[in-house]
Design a protein around this motif. Sequence first.
Motif, mmCIF file in Angstrom:
data_model
loop_
_atom_site.group_PDB
_atom_site.id
_atom_site.type_symbol
_atom_site.label_atom_id
_atom_site.label_comp_id
_atom_site.label_asym_id
_atom_site.label_seq_id
_atom_site.Cartn_x
_atom_site.Cartn_y
_atom_site.Cartn_z
ATOM 1 N N UNK A 311 10.535 1.997 -12.927
ATOM 2 C CA UNK A 311 11.647 2.668 -12.233
ATOM 3 C C UNK A 311 11.009 3.628 -11.226
ATOM 4 N N UNK A 312 11.351 3.498 -9.977
ATOM 5 C CA UNK A 312 10.729 4.338 -8.954
ATOM 6 C C UNK A 312 10.104 3.467 -7.894
ATOM 7 N N UNK A 313 9.389 4.082 -6.964
ATOM 8 C CA UNK A 313 8.899 3.300 -5.831
ATOM 9 C C UNK A 313 7.682 2.440 -6.175
ATOM 10 N N UNK A 314 7.809 1.140 -5.975
ATOM 11 C CA UNK A 314 6.672 0.218 -6.148
ATOM 12 C C UNK A 314 6.035 0.085 -4.775
ATOM 13 N N UNK A 315 4.966 0.851 -4.559
ATOM 14 C CA UNK A 315 4.432 1.001 -3.216
ATOM 15 C C UNK A 315 3.566 -0.193 -2.828
ATOM 16 N N UNK A 316 3.880 -0.859 -1.718
ATOM 17 C CA UNK A 316 3.064 -1.995 -1.276
ATOM 18 C C UNK A 316 1.642 -1.535 -0.930
ATOM 19 N N UNK A 317 0.648 -2.293 -1.405
ATOM 20 C CA UNK A 317 -0.744 -1.965 -1.072
ATOM 21 C C UNK A 317 -1.354 -0.886 -1.951
ATOM 22 N N UNK A 318 -0.581 -0.347 -2.902
ATOM 23 C CA UNK A 318 -1.114 0.679 -3.809
ATOM 24 C C UNK A 318 -0.947 0.198 -5.251
ATOM 25 N N UNK A 319 -1.807 0.686 -6.140
ATOM 26 C CA UNK A 319 -1.742 0.194 -7.518
ATOM 27 C C UNK A 319 -1.120 1.206 -8.478
ATOM 28 N N UNK A 320 -0.622 2.330 -7.945
ATOM 29 C CA UNK A 320 0.156 3.241 -8.778
ATOM 30 C C UNK A 320 -0.670 4.280 -9.504
ATOM 31 N N UNK A 321 -0.103 4.751 -10.615
ATOM 32 C CA UNK A 321 -0.711 5.870 -11.351
ATOM 33 C C UNK A 321 -1.103 5.410 -12.757
ATOM 34 N N UNK A 378 -15.186 0.005 -8.771
ATOM 35 C CA UNK A 378 -14.092 -0.073 -7.793
ATOM 36 C C UNK A 378 -13.950 1.281 -7.109
ATOM 37 N N UNK A 379 -13.754 1.229 -5.794
ATOM 38 C CA UNK A 379 -13.610 2.469 -5.030
ATOM 39 C C UNK A 379 -12.155 2.603 -4.595
ATOM 40 N N UNK A 380 -11.613 3.817 -4.754
ATOM 41 C CA UNK A 380 -10.213 4.031 -4.377
ATOM 42 C C UNK A 380 -9.982 5.452 -3.901
ATOM 43 N N UNK A 381 -8.754 5.685 -3.460
ATOM 44 C CA UNK A 381 -8.378 7.025 -2.994
ATOM 45 C C UNK A 381 -6.941 7.275 -3.454
ATOM 46 N N UNK A 382 -6.629 8.564 -3.751
ATOM 47 C CA UNK A 382 -5.264 8.884 -4.199
ATOM 48 C C UNK A 382 -4.447 9.469 -3.063
ATOM 49 N N UNK A 383 -3.178 9.114 -3.008
ATOM 50 C CA UNK A 383 -2.317 9.754 -2.008
ATOM 51 C C UNK A 383 -1.702 11.014 -2.623
ATOM 52 N N UNK A 384 -0.824 11.660 -1.868
ATOM 53 C CA UNK A 384 -0.272 12.954 -2.318
ATOM 54 C C UNK A 384 0.558 12.824 -3.591
ATOM 55 N N UNK A 385 1.100 11.608 -3.889
ATOM 56 C CA UNK A 385 1.873 11.419 -5.121
ATOM 57 C C UNK A 385 0.993 11.108 -6.318
ATOM 58 N N UNK A 386 -0.310 10.870 -6.053
ATOM 59 C CA UNK A 386 -1.205 10.476 -7.142
ATOM 60 C C UNK A 386 -1.376 8.966 -7.243
ATOM 61 N N UNK A 387 -0.680 8.207 -6.410
ATOM 62 C CA UNK A 387 -0.847 6.750 -6.407
ATOM 63 C C UNK A 387 -2.250 6.418 -5.869
ATOM 64 N N UNK A 388 -2.883 5.409 -6.459
ATOM 65 C CA UNK A 388 -4.223 5.015 -6.015
ATOM 66 C C UNK A 388 -4.142 3.805 -5.083
ATOM 67 N N UNK A 389 -4.895 3.896 -3.998
ATOM 68 C CA UNK A 389 -5.099 2.745 -3.113
ATOM 69 C C UNK A 389 -6.532 2.283 -3.343
ATOM 70 N N UNK A 390 -6.729 1.021 -3.660
ATOM 71 C CA UNK A 390 -8.098 0.523 -3.861
ATOM 72 C C UNK A 390 -8.686 0.146 -2.505
ATOM 73 N N UNK A 391 -9.956 0.498 -2.322
ATOM 74 C CA UNK A 391 -10.587 0.262 -1.010
ATOM 75 C C UNK A 391 -11.625 -0.851 -1.068
ATOM 76 N N UNK A 392 -11.989 -1.279 -2.275
ATOM 77 C CA UNK A 392 -12.983 -2.353 -2.378
ATOM 78 C C UNK A 392 -13.913 -2.079 -3.533
ATOM 79 N N UNK A 393 -14.962 -2.879 -3.627
ATOM 80 C CA UNK A 393 -15.913 -2.714 -4.720
ATOM 81 C C UNK A 393 -17.229 -2.195 -4.183
ATOM 82 N N UNK A 394 -17.949 -1.452 -5.036
ATOM 83 C CA UNK A 394 -19.235 -0.904 -4.620
ATOM 84 C C UNK A 394 -20.253 -2.036 -4.404
ATOM 85 N N UNK A 395 -20.139 -3.136 -5.134
ATOM 86 C CA UNK A 395 -21.136 -4.209 -5.036
ATOM 87 C C UNK A 395 -20.611 -5.404 -4.245
ATOM 88 N N UNK A 396 -21.473 -5.936 -3.346
ATOM 89 C CA UNK A 396 -21.092 -7.149 -2.605
ATOM 90 C C UNK A 396 -21.333 -8.403 -3.440
#
Length: 495
Positions: A311-321, A378-396
């Motif tokens: 229940x709440x916003x399912x943000x496209x491109x983000x994996x949530x909290x 896995x590398x990610x960043x949090x937005x102001x709501x605490x939702x995480x956006x994944x940016x990729x993996x440390x290993x190629x």
Amino acid sequence: MSSLLQRLALHPVGTDLGVLEETESDHGAGTYGAVGARSRSLAAQLRGVRTSLAGARIAFLAPPSRGYVDTLLGILLAGGTAVPLSPLHTSAELAHVIRVAQPEVLITTNALADKLEPVREGLPVVVLDRPRKTVFAHDAEPNDAAPAIMLFTSGTTGKPKGVVLSHAGVAATLGALEEAWQWKRTDRLLHVLPLHHTHGVVVALLGAFWAGAEVRFATFDPKTVFERLAHSTVMMMVPPMVAKLVEALEAAEPAQRASMTAALRSMRLFTCGSAALPASLHARFAAATGHAILERYGMTEIGMALSNPYVGERAPGLVGTELPHVAIDLCDEAGKVLPRGEPGELRVRSPQMFTGYFGDSAATAAAFDAEGRFQTGDVGVRDERGYVRLLGRASSDILKSGGYKISALEIEEVLRAHPDVGEVAVIGTPDETWGDIVTACIVVRAGREAPTLEALKEFAAKELAPYKLPRALRVLSELPRNAMGKVQKQALRAP
Ligand code: MCA
Ligand code: AMP
């Protein structure tokens, strides 16, 4: 009895279930009571093969079917550790799993018995659809700390490792998902995932069983899915499946499209995970179906960690909290927690955590930092709501293609043996549908001709499952290397 088994075994005998095969119309044979009786009979027989199954691994090879379910639950009830094998795997891959897991017994079906024969190494084989002698014994009593399931996953070094999940760890995953996604006994899951990875086995199959819900297996193809969705409430996908459903909807004539979307009326939840779901696909699926996909993030070792809200916003491109009881820090390389908004590695504490890589205590120890947090890579960043956006993996060296985690090194090792290949580096080429396209970059062996992609695929198919085969080939005069001689995969991936 473990909390996992208490919950799985307690569904009322008459619950109208359950596990239906694609062609199955006999509901009676699929009730939880019937599954329970068959899996207990199998458990009793297994205890006849070995008097003590506590801690024993039992590997099994079965298609998505009632036989698979009976076997998985039977092994758990007998106190053993279930090691699911995949019908997609080659003999070499099956042999690797058997070598690492050291099972005491193998279980399979009549149809798959031949596939197991070359790798069984003298182990006893129980064939599900042949008459069996039942040996009665008391129920085993696995406790919460006991190992329940071993799943194989690729890493940055060597061949796939056996990830051991305890009864408590699996129960923690299922409890968290029930709470977060509101699983109910009245749910009907359309199950289209392979059954040798966490997504298909734990999140989907056992997730439904935990709630006492119905499970219907189908092979993934858009036509079948739209037919079956009319009877379903929940479906779990990897991103290529979303792409294929969207393509099918967008290509349909208006009348046909209307009947396809009408089939979705009973659906309450579509989830997606295992690899990044592009925001554009999320939007196209929503536009075509009216459903916002719930994307979540997990890993074999840590279970399910982050989720968009039910229940709440399912943000496209983000994996949530964080899911209940999961704690995640975004850290720099030294393990220092970074301020919100700065990208860092996801490091995890969770009751769902695996107990170790089987037979590899050094790799287990190396997976955790000094604070006891699992290092996901896995590398990610949090937005102001605490939702995480994944940016990729440390290993190629780790690719995600079709939602499968694939080790570039495992494929390189196989391709290096091809007579026309001098040097090889495997990279992932980004693709909207498949995530990474497995791409072989080769330098031709002196005095030989460049092989075709088809020839390389055919060669590699003797050793590797279809989903690991190269889908693109680049022939180079040399591989970019640093001063130490290590191949620079970032340079290869640069357009
Ligand atoms: C298939 N094709 C591909 C790939 N796979 N092309 C590029 N890259 C690929 N990886 C092409 C084939 O060449 C073929 O093309 C066409 O697609 C159909 O091939 P087919 O083999 O029939 O595909 P499929 O059987 O439909 O497979 C697609 C799939 C499958 C159903 C999405 O990849 C799948 O089941 N993935 C699920 C993986 C999974 O469960 N991962 C969970 C790991 P042509 O027709 O031209 O020959 S657990 C995990 O990750 C964690 C814990 C988590 O978070 O869940
Ligand atoms: P596996 O070892 O097969 O369990 O794969 C785990 C990996 O899948 C994670 O480390 C992530 O890199 C990837 N993964 C899982 N879910 C997602 C997601 N929603 N978005 C991006 N990557 C994901």
